[in-house]
Design a protein around this motif. Structure first.
Motif, PDB file in Angstrom:
ATOM      1  N   THR A 218      -4.355   3.420  18.067  1.00  0.00           N
ATOM      2  CA  THR A 218      -4.827   2.600  19.181  1.00  0.00           C
ATOM      3  C   THR A 218      -4.497   1.144  18.880  1.00  0.00           C
ATOM      4  OG1 THR A 218      -7.025   2.470  18.152  1.00  0.00           O
ATOM      5  CG2 THR A 218      -6.690   4.171  19.831  1.00  0.00           C
ATOM      6  N   CYS A 219      -4.332   0.379  19.950  1.00  0.00           N
ATOM      7  CA  CYS A 219      -3.811  -0.982  19.813  1.00  0.00           C
ATOM      8  C   CYS A 219      -4.651  -1.978  20.603  1.00  0.00           C
ATOM      9  CB  CYS A 219      -2.368  -1.042  20.314  1.00  0.00           C
ATOM     10  SG  CYS A 219      -1.330   0.291  19.658  1.00  0.00           S
ATOM     11  N   ALA A 220      -4.590  -3.242  20.190  1.00  0.00           N
ATOM     12  CA  ALA A 220      -5.282  -4.307  20.923  1.00  0.00           C
ATOM     13  C   ALA A 220      -4.797  -4.338  22.372  1.00  0.00           C
ATOM     14  CB  ALA A 220      -5.055  -5.642  20.238  1.00  0.00           C
ATOM     15  N   ASP A 221      -3.513  -4.093  22.570  1.00  0.00           N
ATOM     16  CA  ASP A 221      -2.946  -3.916  23.909  1.00  0.00           C
ATOM     17  C   ASP A 221      -2.872  -2.412  24.151  1.00  0.00           C
ATOM     18  OD1 ASP A 221      -1.406  -3.584  26.157  1.00  0.00           O
ATOM     19  OD2 ASP A 221       0.220  -4.902  25.510  1.00  0.00           O
ATOM     20  N   GLU A 222      -3.779  -1.894  24.966  1.00  0.00           N
ATOM     21  CA  GLU A 222      -3.905  -0.442  25.126  1.00  0.00           C
ATOM     22  C   GLU A 222      -2.651   0.226  25.678  1.00  0.00           C
ATOM     23  OE1 GLU A 222      -7.429   0.515  27.289  1.00  0.00           O
ATOM     24  OE2 GLU A 222      -8.766  -0.278  25.737  1.00  0.00           O
ATOM     25  N   THR A 223      -1.787  -0.555  26.326  1.00  0.00           N
ATOM     26  CA  THR A 223      -0.543   0.035  26.841  1.00  0.00           C
ATOM     27  C   THR A 223       0.401   0.420  25.700  1.00  0.00           C
ATOM     28  OG1 THR A 223       0.605  -2.102  27.055  1.00  0.00           O
ATOM     29  CG2 THR A 223      -0.707  -1.349  28.953  1.00  0.00           C
ATOM     30  N   GLN A 224       0.105  -0.064  24.490  1.00  0.00           N
ATOM     31  CA  GLN A 224       0.940   0.245  23.332  1.00  0.00           C
ATOM     32  C   GLN A 224       0.368   1.382  22.468  1.00  0.00           C
ATOM     33  OE1 GLN A 224       1.702  -3.448  21.226  1.00  0.00           O
ATOM     34  NE2 GLN A 224       2.574  -4.418  23.049  1.00  0.00           N
ATOM     35  N   ASN A 225      -0.763   1.971  22.887  1.00  0.00           N
ATOM     36  CA  ASN A 225      -1.314   3.113  22.161  1.00  0.00           C
ATOM     37  C   ASN A 225      -0.230   4.172  22.008  1.00  0.00           C
ATOM     38  OD1 ASN A 225      -3.728   1.764  22.227  1.00  0.00           O
ATOM     39  ND2 ASN A 225      -4.771   3.210  23.580  1.00  0.00           N
TER      40      ASN A 225
ATOM     41  N   THR B 280       2.750   0.316   4.989  1.00  0.00           N
ATOM     42  CA  THR B 280       2.768  -0.071   3.577  1.00  0.00           C
ATOM     43  C   THR B 280       2.396  -1.534   3.344  1.00  0.00           C
ATOM     44  OG1 THR B 280       5.132  -0.591   3.690  1.00  0.00           O
ATOM     45  CG2 THR B 280       4.522   1.647   3.001  1.00  0.00           C
ATOM     46  N   GLY B 281       2.300  -2.315   4.399  1.00  0.00           N
ATOM     47  CA  GLY B 281       1.957  -3.723   4.248  1.00  0.00           C
ATOM     48  C   GLY B 281       0.499  -3.912   3.869  1.00  0.00           C
ATOM     49  N   THR B 282       0.168  -5.109   3.428  1.00  0.00           N
ATOM     50  CA  THR B 282      -1.222  -5.432   3.089  1.00  0.00           C
ATOM     51  C   THR B 282      -1.857  -6.312   4.162  1.00  0.00           C
ATOM     52  OG1 THR B 282      -0.430  -7.289   1.746  1.00  0.00           O
ATOM     53  CG2 THR B 282      -0.842  -5.206   0.609  1.00  0.00           C
ATOM     54  N   ASP B 283      -1.081  -6.627   5.201  1.00  0.00           N
ATOM     55  CA  ASP B 283      -1.619  -7.399   6.318  1.00  0.00           C
ATOM     56  C   ASP B 283      -2.079  -6.414   7.402  1.00  0.00           C
ATOM     57  OD1 ASP B 283       0.897  -6.488   6.881  1.00  0.00           O
ATOM     58  OD2 ASP B 283       1.572  -8.298   7.918  1.00  0.00           O
ATOM     59  N   VAL B 284      -2.331  -6.916   8.604  1.00  0.00           N
ATOM     60  CA  VAL B 284      -2.810  -6.076   9.698  1.00  0.00           C
ATOM     61  C   VAL B 284      -1.645  -5.264  10.274  1.00  0.00           C
ATOM     62  CG1 VAL B 284      -3.892  -6.061  11.975  1.00  0.00           C
ATOM     63  CG2 VAL B 284      -4.625  -7.726  10.260  1.00  0.00           C
ATOM     64  N   PRO B 285      -1.781  -3.934  10.374  1.00  0.00           N
ATOM     65  CA  PRO B 285      -0.708  -3.108  10.961  1.00  0.00           C
ATOM     66  C   PRO B 285      -0.503  -3.451  12.434  1.00  0.00           C
ATOM     67  CG  PRO B 285      -2.330  -1.760   9.810  1.00  0.00           C
ATOM     68  CD  PRO B 285      -2.911  -3.135   9.921  1.00  0.00           C
ATOM     69  N   THR B 286       0.719  -3.224  12.916  1.00  0.00           N
ATOM     70  CA  THR B 286       1.027  -3.468  14.323  1.00  0.00           C
ATOM     71  C   THR B 286       1.534  -2.194  14.997  1.00  0.00           C
ATOM     72  OG1 THR B 286       3.254  -4.208  13.728  1.00  0.00           O
ATOM     73  CG2 THR B 286       1.555  -5.906  13.976  1.00  0.00           C
ATOM     74  N   CYS B 287       1.462  -2.208  16.324  1.00  0.00           N
ATOM     75  CA  CYS B 287       1.805  -1.033  17.124  1.00  0.00           C
ATOM     76  C   CYS B 287       3.247  -1.091  17.607  1.00  0.00           C
ATOM     77  CB  CYS B 287       0.870  -0.920  18.314  1.00  0.00           C
ATOM     78  SG  CYS B 287      -0.836  -0.541  17.845  1.00  0.00           S
TER      79      CYS B 287
ATOM     80  N   GLY C  64       7.623  -7.728  15.602  1.00  0.00           N
ATOM     81  CA  GLY C  64       7.566  -9.139  15.970  1.00  0.00           C
ATOM     82  C   GLY C  64       6.922  -9.359  17.322  1.00  0.00           C
ATOM     83  N   GLN C  65       6.860  -8.295  18.148  1.00  0.00           N
ATOM     84  CA  GLN C  65       6.245  -8.413  19.471  1.00  0.00           C
ATOM     85  C   GLN C  65       5.109  -7.412  19.653  1.00  0.00           C
ATOM     86  OE1 GLN C  65       9.217  -8.174  22.578  1.00  0.00           O
ATOM     87  NE2 GLN C  65      10.698  -9.337  21.388  1.00  0.00           N
ATOM     88  N   ALA C  66       4.863  -6.600  18.638  1.00  0.00           N
ATOM     89  CA  ALA C  66       3.860  -5.551  18.752  1.00  0.00           C
ATOM     90  C   ALA C  66       2.446  -6.105  18.583  1.00  0.00           C
ATOM     91  CB  ALA C  66       4.123  -4.477  17.698  1.00  0.00           C
ATOM     92  N   ALA C  67       1.512  -5.496  19.298  1.00  0.00           N
ATOM     93  CA  ALA C  67       0.111  -5.901  19.205  1.00  0.00           C
ATOM     94  C   ALA C  67      -0.506  -5.348  17.920  1.00  0.00           C
ATOM     95  CB  ALA C  67      -0.657  -5.376  20.419  1.00  0.00           C
ATOM     96  N   GLU C  68      -1.652  -5.898  17.563  1.00  0.00           N
ATOM     97  CA  GLU C  68      -2.384  -5.439  16.384  1.00  0.00           C
ATOM     98  C   GLU C  68      -2.867  -4.006  16.590  1.00  0.00           C
ATOM     99  OE1 GLU C  68      -6.744  -6.369  14.448  1.00  0.00           O
ATOM    100  OE2 GLU C  68      -5.559  -8.070  15.189  1.00  0.00           O
ATOM    101  N   ALA C  69      -2.760  -3.190  15.555  1.00  0.00           N
ATOM    102  CA  ALA C  69      -3.290  -1.827  15.605  1.00  0.00           C
ATOM    103  C   ALA C  69      -4.779  -1.874  15.284  1.00  0.00           C
ATOM    104  CB  ALA C  69      -2.566  -0.941  14.605  1.00  0.00           C
ATOM    105  N   THR C  70      -5.598  -1.279  16.143  1.00  0.00           N
ATOM    106  CA  THR C  70      -7.056  -1.332  15.952  1.00  0.00           C
ATOM    107  C   THR C  70      -7.605  -0.040  15.365  1.00  0.00           C
ATOM    108  OG1 THR C  70      -7.352  -0.615  18.247  1.00  0.00           O
ATOM    109  CG2 THR C  70      -7.356  -2.988  17.824  1.00  0.00           C
ATOM    110  N   GLY C  71      -6.838   1.031  15.419  1.00  0.00           N
ATOM    111  CA  GLY C  71      -7.300   2.306  14.871  1.00  0.00           C
ATOM    112  C   GLY C  71      -6.129   3.222  14.595  1.00  0.00           C
ATOM    113  N   SER C  72      -6.333   4.158  13.654  1.00  0.00           N
ATOM    114  CA  SER C  72      -5.260   5.086  13.284  1.00  0.00           C
ATOM    115  C   SER C  72      -5.916   6.367  12.780  1.00  0.00           C
ATOM    116  CB  SER C  72      -4.381   4.454  12.197  1.00  0.00           C
ATOM    117  OG  SER C  72      -3.340   5.322  11.812  1.00  0.00           O
ATOM    118  N   ASN C  73      -6.007   7.365  13.663  1.00  0.00           N
ATOM    119  CA  ASN C  73      -6.695   8.607  13.335  1.00  0.00           C
ATOM    120  C   ASN C  73      -5.698   9.708  13.005  1.00  0.00           C
ATOM    121  OD1 ASN C  73      -9.316   7.530  13.896  1.00  0.00           O
ATOM    122  ND2 ASN C  73      -8.871   7.765  16.083  1.00  0.00           N
TER     123      ASN C  73
ATOM    124  N   ASN D 237       0.871  -1.166   0.000  1.00  0.00           N
ATOM    125  CA  ASN D 237       0.000   0.000   0.000  1.00  0.00           C
ATOM    126  C   ASN D 237       0.912   1.221   0.000  1.00  0.00           C
ATOM    127  OD1 ASN D 237      -2.757  -0.941   0.125  1.00  0.00           O
ATOM    128  ND2 ASN D 237      -2.298  -1.700   2.179  1.00  0.00           N
ATOM    129  N   LEU D 238       0.759   2.086  -0.988  1.00  0.00           N
ATOM    130  CA  LEU D 238       1.617   3.268  -1.025  1.00  0.00           C
ATOM    131  C   LEU D 238       1.339   4.162   0.178  1.00  0.00           C
ATOM    132  CD1 LEU D 238       1.616   4.278  -4.796  1.00  0.00           C
ATOM    133  CD2 LEU D 238       3.462   3.240  -3.484  1.00  0.00           C
TER     134      LEU D 238
END
Length: 202
Positions: A157-164, A111-118, A126-135, A99-100
């Motif tokens: 925002t992240c699945a693990d809120e401590t990583q927001n 730029t990836g086509t998979d789920v972004p991470t935080c 490799g240890q980051a949680a899934e990103a759930t939002g990006s405003n 993704n450009l």
């Protein structure tokens, strides 16, 4: 008065005169030399056609064995503070899954086509949680050396809120160079701005 007292008086007078001269010499108002402070700089690296000077103690990993740290700028215990990537080869391949970068989409820094991470200082690739939002909270153009980059800042925002966290992006569409700052905060913001302001191009 004895000779001994006369000699002592003369020696005392000479000491007083010399001391007075020394004091007056240092307070006449002559400009004192100011020590030159040279800002320390780390190694210079090349990312595509861009050259930047890293902060002292920082390290750039162009390619890692597992690919997770490709383009990562690291310092101290922080494994991936930012990414500096040359996307010329990837963007020239019509079959590449990419993704450009764009400040016009929610996850425009990814730029990836998979789920972004935080990615943050406490959650490296490799240890980051899934990103759930990006405003998007800021966008426009920002300098990268003599060039202007498309710029965006997102609150993530992240699945693990401590990583927001917040993420900043600079995208040079002609040079195909992407810079992403993870876990952005004031100290790193200033450092990245300085690093990019000194960028040169060949």
């Amino acid at each position: 008065m004895s000779v001994r007292h006369n000699v002592a008086a003369i020696v005392l007078a000479i000491v007083v005169v010399l001391s007075t001269a020394a004091c007056s010499a240092s307070t006449v108002g002559q400009a004192q030399p100011v020590p030159t402070v040279t800002k320390a700089a780390g190694p210079q690296i090349a990312v595509g056609t861009m050259r930047v000077t890293l902060p002292v103690g920082a390290k750039y990993t162009e390619h890692s064995q597992d690919g997770l740290l490709d383009g990562c700028l690291s310092e101290g215990t922080v494994i991936c503070e930012a990414r500096l990537l040359d996307l010329r080869e990837t963007t020239s391949d019509p079959n590449a899954p990419i993704n450009l970068p764009s400040a016009k989409r929610p996850f425009g820094w990814y730029t990836g086509t998979d789920v972004p991470t935080c990615i943050t200082p406490a959650s490296p690739p490799g240890q980051a949680a899934e990103a759930t939002g990006s405003n998007l909270v800021d966008s426009g153009f920002a300098p990268v050396g003599p060039k202007k980059a498309e710029y965006g800042r997102w609150r993530v925002t992240c699945a693990d809120e401590t990583q927001n966290n917040e993420v900043r992006m600079w995208w040079l569409p002609t040079s195909k160079i992407l810079v992403v700052e993870y876990g952005a905060f004031e100290g790193w913001d200033a450092k990245m701005d300085t690093l990019l302001a000194g960028a040169t191009f060949v």
